[in-house]
Design a protein around this motif. Structure first.
Motif, mmCIF file in Angstrom:
data_model
loop_
_atom_site.group_PDB
_atom_site.id
_atom_site.type_symbol
_atom_site.label_atom_id
_atom_site.label_comp_id
_atom_site.label_asym_id
_atom_site.label_seq_id
_atom_site.Cartn_x
_atom_site.Cartn_y
_atom_site.Cartn_z
ATOM 1 N N GLY A 58 0.796 -1.219 0.000
ATOM 2 C CA GLY A 58 0.000 0.000 0.000
ATOM 3 C C GLY A 58 0.827 1.267 0.000
ATOM 4 O O GLY A 58 1.948 1.301 -0.510
ATOM 5 N N HIS A 59 0.261 2.308 0.608
ATOM 6 C CA HIS A 59 0.734 3.678 0.466
ATOM 7 C C HIS A 59 0.906 4.356 1.824
ATOM 8 O O HIS A 59 0.397 3.898 2.834
ATOM 9 C CB HIS A 59 -0.284 4.478 -0.354
ATOM 10 N N GLU A 60 1.569 5.488 1.746
ATOM 11 C CA GLU A 60 1.644 6.387 2.893
ATOM 12 C C GLU A 60 0.487 7.376 2.791
ATOM 13 O O GLU A 60 0.043 7.670 1.679
ATOM 14 C CB GLU A 60 2.979 7.147 2.885
ATOM 15 N N ASP B 54 7.943 5.253 10.414
ATOM 16 C CA ASP B 54 8.191 5.994 9.179
ATOM 17 C C ASP B 54 8.526 5.022 8.059
ATOM 18 O O ASP B 54 9.573 4.390 8.070
ATOM 19 C CB ASP B 54 9.347 6.972 9.392
ATOM 20 N N PHE B 55 7.605 4.880 7.116
ATOM 21 C CA PHE B 55 7.770 3.972 5.982
ATOM 22 C C PHE B 55 8.267 4.754 4.777
ATOM 23 O O PHE B 55 7.544 5.562 4.217
ATOM 24 C CB PHE B 55 6.416 3.356 5.606
ATOM 25 N N LYS B 56 9.471 4.487 4.362
ATOM 26 C CA LYS B 56 9.980 5.053 3.111
ATOM 27 C C LYS B 56 9.511 4.147 1.970
ATOM 28 O O LYS B 56 9.182 2.978 2.198
ATOM 29 C CB LYS B 56 11.517 5.116 3.144
ATOM 30 N N PRO B 57 9.491 4.646 0.729
ATOM 31 C CA PRO B 57 9.086 3.794 -0.393
ATOM 32 C C PRO B 57 9.912 2.502 -0.440
ATOM 33 O O PRO B 57 11.135 2.530 -0.317
ATOM 34 C CB PRO B 57 9.363 4.662 -1.621
ATOM 35 N N GLY B 58 9.223 1.376 -0.560
ATOM 36 C CA GLY B 58 9.884 0.085 -0.663
ATOM 37 C C GLY B 58 10.277 -0.551 0.655
ATOM 38 O O GLY B 58 10.904 -1.603 0.671
ATOM 39 N N SER B 59 9.891 0.038 1.778
ATOM 40 C CA SER B 59 10.217 -0.539 3.090
ATOM 41 C C SER B 59 9.237 -1.660 3.432
ATOM 42 O O SER B 59 8.095 -1.661 2.971
ATOM 43 C CB SER B 59 10.164 0.535 4.179
ATOM 44 N N LEU B 60 9.700 -2.594 4.267
ATOM 45 C CA LEU B 60 8.908 -3.765 4.632
ATOM 46 C C LEU B 60 8.915 -3.953 6.144
ATOM 47 O O LEU B 60 9.971 -3.932 6.767
ATOM 48 C CB LEU B 60 9.501 -5.015 3.964
ATOM 49 N N ALA B 61 7.731 -4.143 6.722
ATOM 50 C CA ALA B 61 7.605 -4.395 8.156
ATOM 51 C C ALA B 61 6.902 -5.722 8.380
ATOM 52 O O ALA B 61 6.049 -6.133 7.589
ATOM 53 C CB ALA B 61 6.811 -3.284 8.835
ATOM 54 N N CYS B 62 7.259 -6.368 9.484
ATOM 55 C CA CYS B 62 6.607 -7.607 9.893
ATOM 56 C C CYS B 62 5.982 -7.390 11.262
ATOM 57 O O CYS B 62 6.683 -7.011 12.217
ATOM 58 C CB CYS B 62 7.625 -8.741 9.955
ATOM 59 N N VAL B 63 4.675 -7.614 11.344
ATOM 60 C CA VAL B 63 3.951 -7.482 12.613
ATOM 61 C C VAL B 63 3.291 -8.819 12.917
ATOM 62 O O VAL B 63 2.566 -9.367 12.079
ATOM 63 C CB VAL B 63 2.886 -6.359 12.540
ATOM 64 N N ASP B 64 3.553 -9.348 14.095
ATOM 65 C CA ASP B 64 2.895 -10.565 14.549
ATOM 66 C C ASP B 64 1.565 -10.153 15.172
ATOM 67 O O ASP B 64 1.542 -9.379 16.145
ATOM 68 C CB ASP B 64 3.772 -11.301 15.563
ATOM 69 N N VAL B 65 0.481 -10.659 14.602
ATOM 70 C CA VAL B 65 -0.870 -10.351 15.090
ATOM 71 C C VAL B 65 -1.484 -11.676 15.549
ATOM 72 O O VAL B 65 -2.085 -12.392 14.760
ATOM 73 C CB VAL B 65 -1.726 -9.684 13.984
ATOM 74 N N PRO B 66 -1.311 -12.027 16.839
ATOM 75 C CA PRO B 66 -1.786 -13.319 17.326
ATOM 76 C C PRO B 66 -3.284 -13.545 17.139
ATOM 77 O O PRO B 66 -3.714 -14.649 16.823
ATOM 78 C CB PRO B 66 -1.429 -13.319 18.810
ATOM 79 N N ASP B 67 -4.070 -12.484 17.329
ATOM 80 C CA ASP B 67 -5.520 -12.572 17.153
ATOM 81 C C ASP B 67 -5.956 -11.420 16.260
ATOM 82 O O ASP B 67 -6.108 -10.284 16.733
ATOM 83 C CB ASP B 67 -6.228 -12.496 18.505
ATOM 84 N N PRO B 68 -6.129 -11.659 14.950
ATOM 85 C CA PRO B 68 -6.482 -10.566 14.042
ATOM 86 C C PRO B 68 -7.719 -9.779 14.469
ATOM 87 O O PRO B 68 -7.836 -8.606 14.164
ATOM 88 C CB PRO B 68 -6.707 -11.277 12.705
ATOM 89 N N ALA B 69 -8.630 -10.395 15.201
ATOM 90 C CA ALA B 69 -9.830 -9.687 15.658
ATOM 91 C C ALA B 69 -9.487 -8.600 16.674
ATOM 92 O O ALA B 69 -10.216 -7.615 16.805
ATOM 93 C CB ALA B 69 -10.832 -10.670 16.253
ATOM 94 N N SER B 70 -8.375 -8.757 17.389
ATOM 95 C CA SER B 70 -8.003 -7.780 18.416
ATOM 96 C C SER B 70 -7.300 -6.561 17.839
ATOM 97 O O SER B 70 -7.201 -5.531 18.498
ATOM 98 C CB SER B 70 -7.091 -8.424 19.464
ATOM 99 N N LEU B 71 -6.789 -6.689 16.625
ATOM 100 C CA LEU B 71 -6.056 -5.614 15.973
ATOM 101 C C LEU B 71 -4.946 -5.028 16.844
ATOM 102 O O LEU B 71 -4.810 -3.819 16.994
ATOM 103 C CB LEU B 71 -7.008 -4.512 15.506
ATOM 104 N N SER B 72 -4.177 -5.919 17.423
ATOM 105 C CA SER B 72 -2.978 -5.499 18.129
ATOM 106 C C SER B 72 -1.909 -6.543 17.869
ATOM 107 O O SER B 72 -2.205 -7.711 17.611
ATOM 108 C CB SER B 72 -3.226 -5.347 19.634
#
Length: 159
Positions: free
Chosen positions: A108-110, A127-145
């Motif tokens: 997506g986009h900024e 701060d996401f620069k163009p082409g940056s990649l982040a990994c977030v572990d979301v144990p329960d997607p319903a909780s959105l944390s």
């Protein structure tokens, strides 16, 4: 669920583009850097179940480069929610639709990428620069944390 957030690669400057913002593409350098970044993403062995991208041209180009390198073009889907206005509600809907996935890449986009990742991890400033990649572990997607596992700047991905 592992949620990977990828900001599209370097795009033609909006002030220099005569077409619509929807059609604004990656620059030649942006395509080249994303091709290099895709090699690094491949080496990370993310085991992606889905690659969901904004329908805007620069995001589709980015997602296509990555999916092609990973040989998962059949898992690439366009999702209008990843375009302008992407927020937690849209993320919740998207994750619910892909609830059987263990790992999903969202292209997506900024400012949405920075805002969403920041909100998911408790209100951090990201701060996401163009082409940056982040990994977030979301144990329960319903909780959105979740927990930020890593954030790789585009310059490192393209090494």
């Amino acid at each position: 669920m592992r949620c990977y957030f990828l900001r599209h690669g370097l795009a033609v400057d909006a002030g220099e583009w005569s077409g619509t913002d929807f059609d604004r593409p990656l620059t030649p350098a942006g395509r080249e850097r994303m091709t290099l970044a895709a090699k690094t993403i491949d080496a990370l062995r993310l085991k992606l179940d889905v690659v969901a991208t904004s329908p805007l041209v620069r995001a589709v180009q980015t997602a296509t480069i990555v999916a092609k390198r990973l040989k998962i073009q059949d898992r690439l889907v366009e999702d209008a929610r990843l375009a302008g206005g992407f927020g937690l509600t849209a993320l919740a809907e998207l994750l619910a639709e892909h609830r059987t996935a263990d790992a999903i890449l969202l292209v997506g986009h900024e400012p949405a990428m920075s805002r969403i990742v920041g909100e998911l991890i408790g209100g951090a400033n990201v701060d996401f620069k163009p082409g940056s990649l982040a990994c977030v572990d979301v144990p329960d997607p319903a909780s959105l944390s979740g927990a930020l596992l890593w954030l790789i700047p585009s310059k490192v991905l393209a090494l």
